[in-house]
Design an enzyme around this catalytic site. Structure first.
Site, PDB file in Angstrom:
ATOM      1  CG  ASN A 129      -1.714   1.234   1.410  1.00  0.00           C
ATOM      2  OD1 ASN A 129      -1.815   2.033   0.483  1.00  0.00           O
ATOM      3  ND2 ASN A 129      -2.319   1.417   2.573  1.00  0.00           N
ATOM      4  CD1 TRP A 130       4.013   1.307  -2.509  1.00  0.00           C
ATOM      5  CD2 TRP A 130       3.886   2.147  -4.590  1.00  0.00           C
ATOM      6  NE1 TRP A 130       4.918   0.631  -3.310  1.00  0.00           N
ATOM      7  CE2 TRP A 130       4.862   1.122  -4.587  1.00  0.00           C
ATOM      8  CE3 TRP A 130       3.627   2.816  -5.785  1.00  0.00           C
ATOM      9  CZ2 TRP A 130       5.580   0.772  -5.729  1.00  0.00           C
ATOM     10  CZ3 TRP A 130       4.337   2.469  -6.920  1.00  0.00           C
ATOM     11  CH2 TRP A 130       5.307   1.454  -6.894  1.00  0.00           C
ATOM     12  CE  LYS A 131      -0.187   3.377   4.643  1.00  0.00           C
ATOM     13  NZ  LYS A 131      -0.124   3.509   6.090  1.00  0.00           N
ATOM     14  N   GLY A 143       2.333   2.576  10.755  1.00  0.00           N
ATOM     15  CA  GLY A 143       3.260   3.697  10.598  1.00  0.00           C
ATOM     16  C   GLY A 143       3.922   4.122  11.900  1.00  0.00           C
ATOM     17  N   GLY A 180       2.863  -0.913   4.212  1.00  0.00           N
ATOM     18  CA  GLY A 180       2.868   0.488   3.792  1.00  0.00           C
ATOM     19  C   GLY A 180       4.296   0.977   3.594  1.00  0.00           C
ATOM     20  N   GLY A 181       4.835   1.646   4.612  1.00  0.00           N
ATOM     21  CA  GLY A 181       6.140   2.296   4.518  1.00  0.00           C
ATOM     22  C   GLY A 181       7.241   1.426   3.917  1.00  0.00           C
ATOM     23  CD  GLU A 189      -2.943   5.680   6.499  1.00  0.00           C
ATOM     24  OE1 GLU A 189      -2.888   5.740   5.262  1.00  0.00           O
ATOM     25  OE2 GLU A 189      -2.047   5.156   7.200  1.00  0.00           O
ATOM     26  CD  GLU A 229      -3.430  -2.457   7.238  1.00  0.00           C
ATOM     27  OE1 GLU A 229      -2.284  -2.630   6.825  1.00  0.00           O
ATOM     28  OE2 GLU A 229      -4.117  -1.491   6.897  1.00  0.00           O
ATOM     29  CG  HIS A 237      -5.906   1.909   4.977  1.00  0.00           C
ATOM     30  ND1 HIS A 237      -5.455   2.964   5.727  1.00  0.00           N
ATOM     31  CD2 HIS A 237      -4.904   0.989   4.933  1.00  0.00           C
ATOM     32  CE1 HIS A 237      -4.205   2.699   6.116  1.00  0.00           C
ATOM     33  NE2 HIS A 237      -3.855   1.517   5.646  1.00  0.00           N
ATOM     34  CB  SER A 271       5.060  -1.285  12.080  1.00  0.00           C
ATOM     35  OG  SER A 271       4.666   0.063  12.284  1.00  0.00           O
TER      36      SER A 271
HETATM   37  P1  PGA Z   1       2.702   0.600   7.559  1.00  0.00           P
HETATM   38  O1  PGA Z   1       1.241   0.754   6.915  1.00  0.00           O
HETATM   39  O2  PGA Z   1       3.283  -0.677   7.012  1.00  0.00           O
HETATM   40  O3  PGA Z   1       3.449   1.806   7.106  1.00  0.00           O
HETATM   41  O4  PGA Z   1       2.515   0.537   9.043  1.00  0.00           O
HETATM   42  C1  PGA Z   1       0.426  -0.365   6.707  1.00  0.00           C
HETATM   43  C2  PGA Z   1      -0.894   0.092   6.124  1.00  0.00           C
HETATM   44  O5  PGA Z   1      -1.388   1.150   6.527  1.00  0.00           O
HETATM   45  O6  PGA Z   1      -1.487  -0.585   5.252  1.00  0.00           O
END
Ligand code: PGA
Length: 252
Positions: free
Chosen positions: A12-14, A177, A237-238, A101, A171, A99, A216
């Site tokens: 997930n590149w956001k 994050g 994500g990150g 966010e 999640e 998600h 994470s």
């Molecule tokens: P993260 O994000 O790996 O940066 O914690 C995961 C996500 O939000 O899908």
């Protein structure tokens, strides 16, 4: 992990990597990650970069594409939004729905995630329904209630056959994050609860529904999380933004 579920590694590149950068990153990733038939990789770039990523992954049937969000409506006057049908037309096969966010920064409700899942399925795409509790909810012992409420709402408008082919991502919001990861045992415990709720809805074929863990995940903890019972894949994500590290996670 049950052997009949092929691990899913989802990036997930956001709101990172516009088309030019996305093309460079995916190219490096593909050089580092040889196709393998025991893994499915799903890339969720920003919608505006989907075409660039698609261009580079045409020859790689092991790499699937998705978008991070769609609107609840089929089309219309919703400036700035995209529909599930458009995502399908642009080459997506999967859509992240709910998600954290979207839920916590953009106020997305369970009702909207339900509508989105229905739209996604109607457009011929597969929803990846994201669920997870806030830190204060975990501390109050509400993890199970929160996750099950989000899960049941998310699938409420889907036919049993559509639930059977979807994916779920657990999640925990406190792990996204933050560098704070759930332990493999934490993940297993919640995944079991999710699996049981899915079994109530679709019967024994709930065993075939991939439940991913996210929050994470990085190259150091990926293998242990992936090896945990009931963990069928990872949503990253990150640590998916940098192609060499992402390739190493995909090889975990
Ligand atoms: P993260 O994000 O790996 O940066 O914690 C995961 C996500 O939000 O899908």
């Amino acid at each position: 992990m049950a052997s009949h579920r092929r691990p899913v590694l989802a990036a997930n590149w956001k709101m990172n990597h516009g088309p030019t950068e996305a093309a460079a990153v995916i190219e490096t990733f593909l050089q580092r990650h040889a196709a393998r038939d025991d893994r499915t990789v799903i890339m969720f770039p920003p919608a505006i970069s989907l075409a660039a990523v698609r261009e580079h992954t045409r020859e790689r049937t092991d790499v699937k594409l998705g978008v991070q969000n769609v609107h609840t409506a089929e089309k219309g006057a919703f400036t700035g939004e995209i529909s599930a049908g458009m995502a399908a037309d642009a080459g997506a096969s999967f859509v992240l729905v709910g998600h954290s966010e979207r839920r916590h920064l953009f106020g997305e409700t369970d009702e909207q995630t339900a509508q989105k899942c229905a739209r996604v399925v109607a457009a011929g795409l597969t929803p990846v329904l994201c669920v997870g509790e806030l830190l204060e909810q975990r501390e109050r012992g509400e993890t199970e209630t929160v996750v099950l409420t989000q899960l049941r709402a998310g699938v409420s408008q889907l036919a049993v056959g559509d639930v059977r082919t979807m994916l779920v991502a657990y999640e925990p919001v406190w792990a996204i994050g933050t560098g704070r990861t759930a332990t493999p045992a934490d993940a297993t415990a919640v995944h079991r609860v999710i699996r049981e709720a899915l079994r109530e809805r679709v019967g024994a074929s709930a065993l075939d529904i991939p439940i991913l863990y996210g929050g994470s995940v990085n190259a150091s903890n990926a293998a242990a999380l992936l090896a945990a019972d009931q963990v069928d894949g990872l949503l990253v994500g990150g640590a998916s933004l940098e192609p060499v590290g992402w390739a190493s996670i995909c090889g975990a």
